[in-house]
Motif scaffolding. Structure first.
Motif, PDB file in Angstrom:
ATOM      1  N   VAL A 127       0.748  -1.175   0.108  1.00  0.00           N
ATOM      2  CA  VAL A 127      -0.076  -0.174   0.115  1.00  0.00           C
ATOM      3  C   VAL A 127       0.827   1.336   0.123  1.00  0.00           C
ATOM      4  CG1 VAL A 127      -1.600   1.487   1.072  1.00  0.00           C
ATOM      5  CG2 VAL A 127      -1.906  -1.189   1.332  1.00  0.00           C
ATOM      6  N   LEU A 128       0.547   2.045  -0.981  1.00  0.00           N
ATOM      7  CA  LEU A 128       1.561   3.516  -1.174  1.00  0.00           C
ATOM      8  C   LEU A 128       0.390   4.366  -0.603  1.00  0.00           C
ATOM      9  CD1 LEU A 128       3.518   3.414  -4.281  1.00  0.00           C
ATOM     10  CD2 LEU A 128       4.396   2.927  -2.090  1.00  0.00           C
ATOM     11  N   PHE A 129       0.616   5.071   0.566  1.00  0.00           N
ATOM     12  CA  PHE A 129      -0.190   5.905   1.352  1.00  0.00           C
ATOM     13  C   PHE A 129       0.154   7.375   1.164  1.00  0.00           C
ATOM     14  CE2 PHE A 129      -2.596   7.489   5.125  1.00  0.00           C
ATOM     15  CZ  PHE A 129      -3.752   6.975   4.967  1.00  0.00           C
ATOM     16  N   GLU A 143      -4.211   9.767  10.298  1.00  0.00           N
ATOM     17  CA  GLU A 143      -4.349   8.929   9.314  1.00  0.00           C
ATOM     18  C   GLU A 143      -3.100   7.838   9.613  1.00  0.00           C
ATOM     19  OE1 GLU A 143      -6.226  10.440   5.317  1.00  0.00           O
ATOM     20  OE2 GLU A 143      -4.234  10.987   5.721  1.00  0.00           O
ATOM     21  N   LEU A 144      -1.770   8.159   9.912  1.00  0.00           N
ATOM     22  CA  LEU A 144      -0.755   7.571   9.894  1.00  0.00           C
ATOM     23  C   LEU A 144      -0.914   6.626  11.378  1.00  0.00           C
ATOM     24  CD1 LEU A 144      -0.163   9.447   7.440  1.00  0.00           C
ATOM     25  CD2 LEU A 144       2.459   9.088   8.146  1.00  0.00           C
ATOM     26  N   GLU A 145      -1.047   7.410  12.154  1.00  0.00           N
ATOM     27  CA  GLU A 145      -1.360   6.750  13.508  1.00  0.00           C
ATOM     28  C   GLU A 145      -2.374   5.566  13.556  1.00  0.00           C
ATOM     29  OE1 GLU A 145      -2.105   7.897  18.353  1.00  0.00           O
ATOM     30  OE2 GLU A 145      -3.381   8.805  16.828  1.00  0.00           O
ATOM     31  N   GLU A 146      -3.530   5.977  12.646  1.00  0.00           N
ATOM     32  CA  GLU A 146      -4.705   4.735  12.582  1.00  0.00           C
ATOM     33  C   GLU A 146      -4.105   3.686  11.649  1.00  0.00           C
ATOM     34  OE1 GLU A 146      -9.008   5.519  12.128  1.00  0.00           O
ATOM     35  OE2 GLU A 146      -8.573   4.920  10.173  1.00  0.00           O
ATOM     36  N   LEU A 147      -3.344   3.839  10.832  1.00  0.00           N
ATOM     37  CA  LEU A 147      -2.452   2.751   9.992  1.00  0.00           C
ATOM     38  C   LEU A 147      -1.573   2.006  10.854  1.00  0.00           C
ATOM     39  CD1 LEU A 147      -1.456   4.172   6.456  1.00  0.00           C
ATOM     40  CD2 LEU A 147      -2.752   2.301   7.122  1.00  0.00           C
ATOM     41  N   MET A 187       3.287   9.927  16.602  1.00  0.00           N
ATOM     42  CA  MET A 187       4.138   9.797  15.239  1.00  0.00           C
ATOM     43  C   MET A 187       5.267   8.733  15.524  1.00  0.00           C
ATOM     44  SD  MET A 187       2.285  10.495  12.748  1.00  0.00           S
ATOM     45  CE  MET A 187       3.577   9.795  11.647  1.00  0.00           C
ATOM     46  N   SER A 188       5.740   8.787  16.790  1.00  0.00           N
ATOM     47  CA  SER A 188       6.927   8.022  17.196  1.00  0.00           C
ATOM     48  C   SER A 188       6.722   6.459  17.250  1.00  0.00           C
ATOM     49  CB  SER A 188       7.506   8.477  18.638  1.00  0.00           C
ATOM     50  OG  SER A 188       6.507   7.897  19.496  1.00  0.00           O
ATOM     51  N   LYS A 189       5.325   6.163  17.155  1.00  0.00           N
ATOM     52  CA  LYS A 189       4.820   4.930  17.115  1.00  0.00           C
ATOM     53  C   LYS A 189       5.014   4.154  15.637  1.00  0.00           C
ATOM     54  CE  LYS A 189       1.771   5.943  20.709  1.00  0.00           C
ATOM     55  NZ  LYS A 189       0.350   6.347  21.125  1.00  0.00           N
ATOM     56  N   VAL A 190       5.128   5.086  14.763  1.00  0.00           N
ATOM     57  CA  VAL A 190       5.131   4.566  13.416  1.00  0.00           C
ATOM     58  C   VAL A 190       6.240   3.511  13.049  1.00  0.00           C
ATOM     59  CG1 VAL A 190       5.064   5.205  10.875  1.00  0.00           C
ATOM     60  CG2 VAL A 190       3.721   6.577  12.597  1.00  0.00           C
ATOM     61  N   ASN A 249     -10.005   5.932   6.172  1.00  0.00           N
ATOM     62  CA  ASN A 249     -10.203   4.943   7.224  1.00  0.00           C
ATOM     63  C   ASN A 249      -9.357   3.775   7.111  1.00  0.00           C
ATOM     64  OD1 ASN A 249     -11.520   2.636   8.411  1.00  0.00           O
ATOM     65  ND2 ASN A 249     -13.480   3.986   8.550  1.00  0.00           N
ATOM     66  N   ALA A 250      -8.603   3.456   7.814  1.00  0.00           N
ATOM     67  CA  ALA A 250      -7.652   2.382   7.672  1.00  0.00           C
ATOM     68  C   ALA A 250      -8.285   1.118   7.845  1.00  0.00           C
ATOM     69  CB  ALA A 250      -6.387   2.478   8.947  1.00  0.00           C
TER      70      ALA A 250
END
Length: 187
Positions: A35-37, A50-54, A89-92, A144-145
């Motif tokens: 997946v390219l997001f 969005e990135l956190e939900e992903l 974001m540190s969780k990504v 929506n992830a």
């Protein structure tokens, strides 16, 4: 332009992942689902949600053999600074790609030229590097992830069982449909 079935062209871009600067290329996508997001930018407002939900579903994506790649026109250094500065974001854990040259944004048709940023575009790519699903939305509309995960599972199912299709809101284990003359007018 219709991107369904379009092959991903060769690319190689800088990235940030797991505390290290690296590169990601089209070769990294071969043989697996990806997946390219695309998102407009680091240190913004809707993007981190969005990135956190992903990230919250990242293990589930990996469990179905799918890698996530976040893509913006920010540099790999800005990606690092963002992950260092923001608790959420540190969780990504998935790679954040830097498309400063607009190579990917142009290839996937999501470049906002006058701003030098990407639109919110999501592209699901099969192991043969073909786009099987995509969505592009206005900048202020978050994605929506969970729905993306569902759609990837449906795309994988259809790829595996080509004679069956997944109806609306299909989830793994639900009934599928086998298109044919006997279904005409029965649904």
């Amino acid at each position: 332009m219709n991107y369904i079935g379009k092959k991903v062209e060769e690319f190689k871009v800088p990235a940030y992942k797991d505390g290290a600067l690296t590169t990601v290329s089209s070769d990294d996508l071969k043989g697996k689902w990806s997946v390219l997001f695309f998102y407009p930018g680091d240190f913004t407002f809707v993007c981190p949600t969005e990135l956190e939900e992903l990230q919250g579903l990242y293990e589930e994506f990996k469990d179905i053999g799918t890698e996530i790649y976040g893509v913006s026109t920010d540099s790999e250094f800005v990606h690092k600074a963002w992950l260092d500065a923001s608790e959420q974001m540190s969780k990504v854990e998935y790679p954040l790609l830097s498309d400063r040259s607009f190579t990917l944004c142009n290839q996937f048709g999501v470049l906002i030229e006058e701003e030098g940023q990407a639109r919110r575009g999501t592209f699901v790519i099969n192991p043969d590097l073909e786009i099987v699903l995509y969505e592009v939305s206005a900048d202020g509309i978050g994605r929506n992830a969970k729905e993306l995960l569902r759609k990837v599972k449906a795309a994988q199912y259809v790829a595996k069982y080509g004679d069956q299709v997944c109806p609306a809101s299909w989830e793994p284990g639900d009934d599928t449909l086998t298109p044919g003359i006997d279904l005409v007018g029965k649904l």
